[in-house]
Design a protein around this motif. Structure first.
Motif, PDB file in Angstrom:
ATOM      1  N   VAL A  12       0.848  -1.188   0.000  1.00 30.55           N
ATOM      2  CA  VAL A  12       0.000   0.000   0.000  1.00 30.55           C
ATOM      3  C   VAL A  12       0.884   1.239   0.000  1.00 30.55           C
ATOM      4  O   VAL A  12       2.073   1.161   0.324  1.00 30.55           O
ATOM      5  N   GLN A  13       0.271   2.361  -0.322  1.00 27.06           N
ATOM      6  CA  GLN A  13       0.991   3.624  -0.228  1.00 27.06           C
ATOM      7  C   GLN A  13       0.855   4.190   1.183  1.00 27.06           C
ATOM      8  O   GLN A  13      -0.066   3.839   1.929  1.00 27.06           O
ATOM      9  N   ALA A  14       1.785   5.053   1.525  1.00 24.89           N
ATOM     10  CA  ALA A  14       1.744   5.694   2.830  1.00 24.89           C
ATOM     11  C   ALA A  14       0.396   6.369   3.039  1.00 24.89           C
ATOM     12  O   ALA A  14      -0.142   6.995   2.121  1.00 24.89           O
ATOM     13  N   GLY A  15      -0.136   6.210   4.235  1.00 23.24           N
ATOM     14  CA  GLY A  15      -1.444   6.739   4.547  1.00 23.24           C
ATOM     15  C   GLY A  15      -2.567   5.737   4.338  1.00 23.24           C
ATOM     16  O   GLY A  15      -3.705   5.984   4.768  1.00 23.24           O
ATOM     17  N   SER A  62       4.784   2.917  19.038  1.00 20.45           N
ATOM     18  CA  SER A  62       4.965   3.271  17.634  1.00 20.45           C
ATOM     19  C   SER A  62       3.699   3.092  16.806  1.00 20.45           C
ATOM     20  O   SER A  62       3.596   3.661  15.711  1.00 20.45           O
ATOM     21  N   VAL A  63       2.743   2.329  17.287  1.00 27.05           N
ATOM     22  CA  VAL A  63       1.527   2.078  16.504  1.00 27.05           C
ATOM     23  C   VAL A  63       0.264   2.543  17.215  1.00 27.05           C
ATOM     24  O   VAL A  63      -0.834   2.475  16.648  1.00 27.05           O
ATOM     25  N   LYS A  64       0.421   3.026  18.437  1.00 27.52           N
ATOM     26  CA  LYS A  64      -0.749   3.440  19.215  1.00 27.52           C
ATOM     27  C   LYS A  64      -1.512   4.541  18.481  1.00 27.52           C
ATOM     28  O   LYS A  64      -0.921   5.502  17.990  1.00 27.52           O
ATOM     29  N   GLY A  65      -2.815   4.357  18.394  1.00 30.56           N
ATOM     30  CA  GLY A  65      -3.649   5.330  17.704  1.00 30.56           C
ATOM     31  C   GLY A  65      -3.804   5.044  16.217  1.00 30.56           C
ATOM     32  O   GLY A  65      -4.657   5.640  15.559  1.00 30.56           O
ATOM     33  N   ARG A  66      -2.983   4.150  15.673  1.00 28.17           N
ATOM     34  CA  ARG A  66      -3.062   3.812  14.246  1.00 28.17           C
ATOM     35  C   ARG A  66      -3.491   2.366  14.031  1.00 28.17           C
ATOM     36  O   ARG A  66      -4.178   2.058  13.061  1.00 28.17           O
ATOM     37  N   SER A  84      -3.320   4.600   8.562  1.00 23.45           N
ATOM     38  CA  SER A  84      -2.270   5.622   8.468  1.00 23.45           C
ATOM     39  C   SER A  84      -0.890   4.971   8.398  1.00 23.45           C
ATOM     40  O   SER A  84       0.046   5.360   9.113  1.00 23.45           O
ATOM     41  N   LEU A  85      -0.768   4.011   7.531  1.00 25.63           N
ATOM     42  CA  LEU A  85       0.483   3.258   7.432  1.00 25.63           C
ATOM     43  C   LEU A  85       1.622   4.150   6.948  1.00 25.63           C
ATOM     44  O   LEU A  85       1.425   5.056   6.119  1.00 25.63           O
ATOM     45  N   GLU A  86       2.798   3.862   7.477  1.00 30.88           N
ATOM     46  CA  GLU A  86       4.009   4.609   7.158  1.00 30.88           C
ATOM     47  C   GLU A  86       5.041   3.644   6.579  1.00 30.88           C
ATOM     48  O   GLU A  86       4.989   2.439   6.856  1.00 30.88           O
ATOM     49  N   PRO A  87       5.979   4.152   5.779  1.00 33.66           N
ATOM     50  CA  PRO A  87       7.025   3.260   5.245  1.00 33.66           C
ATOM     51  C   PRO A  87       7.745   2.473   6.342  1.00 33.66           C
ATOM     52  O   PRO A  87       8.153   1.323   6.112  1.00 33.66           O
ATOM     53  N   THR A 119       3.078 -12.719   7.203  1.00 30.83           N
ATOM     54  CA  THR A 119       2.511 -12.106   6.008  1.00 30.83           C
ATOM     55  C   THR A 119       3.225 -10.770   5.792  1.00 30.83           C
ATOM     56  O   THR A 119       3.440 -10.015   6.744  1.00 30.83           O
ATOM     57  N   GLN A 120       3.596 -10.487   4.563  1.00 26.45           N
ATOM     58  CA  GLN A 120       4.437  -9.326   4.260  1.00 26.45           C
ATOM     59  C   GLN A 120       3.585  -8.075   4.103  1.00 26.45           C
ATOM     60  O   GLN A 120       2.562  -8.087   3.405  1.00 26.45           O
ATOM     61  N   VAL A 121       4.022  -7.000   4.729  1.00 26.31           N
ATOM     62  CA  VAL A 121       3.410  -5.683   4.560  1.00 26.31           C
ATOM     63  C   VAL A 121       4.476  -4.733   4.025  1.00 26.31           C
ATOM     64  O   VAL A 121       5.548  -4.614   4.613  1.00 26.31           O
ATOM     65  N   THR A 122       4.164  -4.092   2.909  1.00 25.29           N
ATOM     66  CA  THR A 122       5.087  -3.138   2.304  1.00 25.29           C
ATOM     67  C   THR A 122       4.354  -1.819   2.102  1.00 25.29           C
ATOM     68  O   THR A 122       3.302  -1.781   1.468  1.00 25.29           O
ATOM     69  N   VAL A 123       4.918  -0.754   2.654  1.00 22.36           N
ATOM     70  CA  VAL A 123       4.325   0.573   2.555  1.00 22.36           C
ATOM     71  C   VAL A 123       5.287   1.462   1.778  1.00 22.36           C
ATOM     72  O   VAL A 123       6.424   1.661   2.197  1.00 22.36           O
TER      73      VAL A 123
END
Length: 125
Positions: A12-15, A62-66, A84-87, A119-123
Motif C-alpha cells: 500500500v501507499q503511505a497513509g 509506535s503504533v498506538k492510535g493507528r 495511516s500506514l508509514e514506510p 505475512t508481508q506488509v510493504t508501505v
C-alpha cells in the motif's frame, strides 16, 4: 498443538490501510494472549499489539492510535487493523500466541510458543 495462519498482507501507499487476520486452529482453548509481531530486514522482531482472553488490548507506542487489535466473532480469529500506514511499518508481520496472560508490553518473542508463517506488509512513500 496450535496452528496459526496469517493473511491480509500486501503493498500500500503511505497513509493507506490494511487488515491482517490470524486464524487459530488445534488446541486453542488454553490460549490466553495473542500478539502481532513484525520484523524488518536487519532488525529484531518487535511486538506491536496484543489481546488477552478477556479482550483487553495493549499496543507498542509506535503504533498506538493507528493500529487496532481485535477478536473476530469466530473467537479463533484475531485481526490487526492498520491505518495511516508509514514506510517504517514495512515488515513481515507474525501472529503469535501463548497460554500466559498478556503483559502490557513490550513483549518478548520467547514468551510466545506458537507462531504463524508471517505475512508481508510493504508501505511505499
Amino acid at each position: 498443538q496450535v496452528q496459526l495462519v496469517e493473511s491480509g498482507g500486501g503493498s500500500v501507499q503511505a497513509g493507506g490501510s490494511l487488515r491482517l487476520s490470524c486464524a487459530a486452529s488445534g488446541y486453542t482453548y488454553s490460549l490466553y494472549c495473542v500478539g502481532w509481531f513484525r520484523q524488518a530486514p536487519g532488525k529484531e522482531r518487535e511486538g506491536v499489539a496484543a489481546i488477552d482472553s478477556d479482550g483487553s488490548t495493549s499496543y507498542a507506542d509506535s503504533v498506538k492510535g493507528r493500529f487496532t487489535i481485535s477478536k473476530g466473532n469466530a473467537k479463533n480469529t484475531v485481526y490487526l487493523q492498520m491505518n495511516s500506514l508509514e514506510p517504517e511499518d514495512s515488515a513481515m508481520y507474525y501472529c503469535a500466541s501463548t497460554n500466559l496472560r498478556c503483559s502490557s508490553g513490550p513483549w518478548s518473542p520467547g514468551v510466545f510458543g506458537f507462531w504463524g508463517q508471517g505475512t508481508q506488509v510493504t508501505v511505499s512513500s
